[in-house]
Scaffold this motif. Structure first.
Motif, PDB file in Angstrom:
ATOM      1  N   SER A  60       9.958  23.325  55.964  1.00  0.00           N
ATOM      2  CA  SER A  60      11.196  22.684  55.503  1.00  0.00           C
ATOM      3  C   SER A  60      11.498  23.064  54.072  1.00  0.00           C
ATOM      4  CB  SER A  60      11.083  21.158  55.622  1.00  0.00           C
ATOM      5  OG  SER A  60      10.964  20.775  56.966  1.00  0.00           O
ATOM      6  N   ARG A  93       6.449  19.107  54.668  1.00  0.00           N
ATOM      7  CA  ARG A  93       6.378  20.251  55.584  1.00  0.00           C
ATOM      8  C   ARG A  93       6.754  21.506  54.790  1.00  0.00           C
ATOM      9  NH1 ARG A  93       7.111  18.583  61.253  1.00  0.00           N
ATOM     10  NH2 ARG A  93       7.653  16.374  61.329  1.00  0.00           N
ATOM     11  N   GLU A 139      11.142  14.111  58.699  1.00  0.00           N
ATOM     12  CA  GLU A 139      11.063  15.273  57.800  1.00  0.00           C
ATOM     13  C   GLU A 139       9.809  15.233  56.929  1.00  0.00           C
ATOM     14  OE1 GLU A 139      11.795  18.695  56.136  1.00  0.00           O
ATOM     15  OE2 GLU A 139      13.411  17.930  57.374  1.00  0.00           O
ATOM     16  N   THR A 140       9.501  14.055  56.407  1.00  0.00           N
ATOM     17  CA  THR A 140       8.450  13.945  55.400  1.00  0.00           C
ATOM     18  C   THR A 140       7.923  12.510  55.345  1.00  0.00           C
ATOM     19  OG1 THR A 140       7.972  14.566  53.100  1.00  0.00           O
ATOM     20  CG2 THR A 140      10.043  13.430  53.488  1.00  0.00           C
ATOM     21  N   LYS A 156      12.768  26.590  53.902  1.00  0.00           N
ATOM     22  CA  LYS A 156      14.135  26.655  54.439  1.00  0.00           C
ATOM     23  C   LYS A 156      15.170  26.240  53.385  1.00  0.00           C
ATOM     24  CE  LYS A 156      16.849  24.769  58.254  1.00  0.00           C
ATOM     25  NZ  LYS A 156      16.826  23.861  59.397  1.00  0.00           N
ATOM     26  N   VAL A 173      10.936  17.560  63.492  1.00  0.00           N
ATOM     27  CA  VAL A 173      11.440  17.481  62.126  1.00  0.00           C
ATOM     28  C   VAL A 173      12.793  16.770  62.081  1.00  0.00           C
ATOM     29  CG1 VAL A 173      12.567  19.748  62.109  1.00  0.00           C
ATOM     30  CG2 VAL A 173      11.693  18.786  59.978  1.00  0.00           C
TER      31      VAL A 173
END
Length: 185
Positions: A146, A143, A72-73, A149, A68
């Motif tokens: 993520s 994700r 991230e994406t 979080k 990650v």
């Protein structure tokens, strides 16, 4: 698709991401991964829904295999498919089925963006549709860990859609033309 076309599409998505998504703070979680170069823009050359499903599956695998901190994406951009929003919207069901069938439910979710995005119970010209309008059809692979979080540290995440609607409703026609040039016919 030529390298020049791919580069142009990539540039259009970056501009939209920076000016609209981050610039208007429609997604308060996008600025940091964008700054850290953790957002992948994948321009799909798929010419059929079957090829696109395979392409999306490969992007999910890459997310699985990449820490990650590095990725991230992913934004999967589909310039060659889904000119019609209804077709695009129907395809989302196939992506959801793919996520379930591959055992990735609860790991990834998909956010949707389209040049003609239209929320249920709205008309195409309603300003709130601007929150999900993009230069090309996009499937955003997120994700879930993520999201969980960042949501823990964000005050009132349930209020984000309402704030986004208020934001785009307050835009002047000139601002809309500048931020959404792809909507001008």
């Amino acid at each position: 698709m030529s390298a020049q076309q791919t580069s142009y599409i990539h540039q259009q998505i970056e501009q939209w991401l920076e000016n609209v998504v981050i610039g208007l703070n429609l997604c308060p979680f996008a600025a940091k991964p964008n700054r850290n170069k953790q957002i992948k823009i994948h321009v799909s050359e798929a010419t059929s829904e079957e090829l696109l499903l395979e392409d999306i599956y490969q992007q999910l695998l890459e997310l699985d295999q990449t820490p990650v901190e590095e990725l991230e994406t992913t934004l999967v951009v589909t310039p060659g498919l889904f000119a019609e929003f209804d077709d695009y919207n129907q395809f989302l069901n196939l992506i959801d089925a793919l996520v379930i069938q591959t055992g990735k439910k609860g790991i990834y979710q998909v956010a949707s963006f389209h040049p003609n995005y239209c929320f249920y119970d709205t008309v195409p010209d309603d300003a709130e549709n601007l929150t999900n309008r993009s230069p090309f059809p996009i499937f955003h692979l997120i994700r879930e860990a993520s999201m969980e979080k960042v949501l823990k540290h964000y005050p009132d995440p349930d209020g984000i859609p309402e704030r986004n609607i208020e934001c785009v409703e307050s835009l002047t026609q000139e601002e809309i033309k500048k931020l959404f040039p792809f909507l001008i016919k």
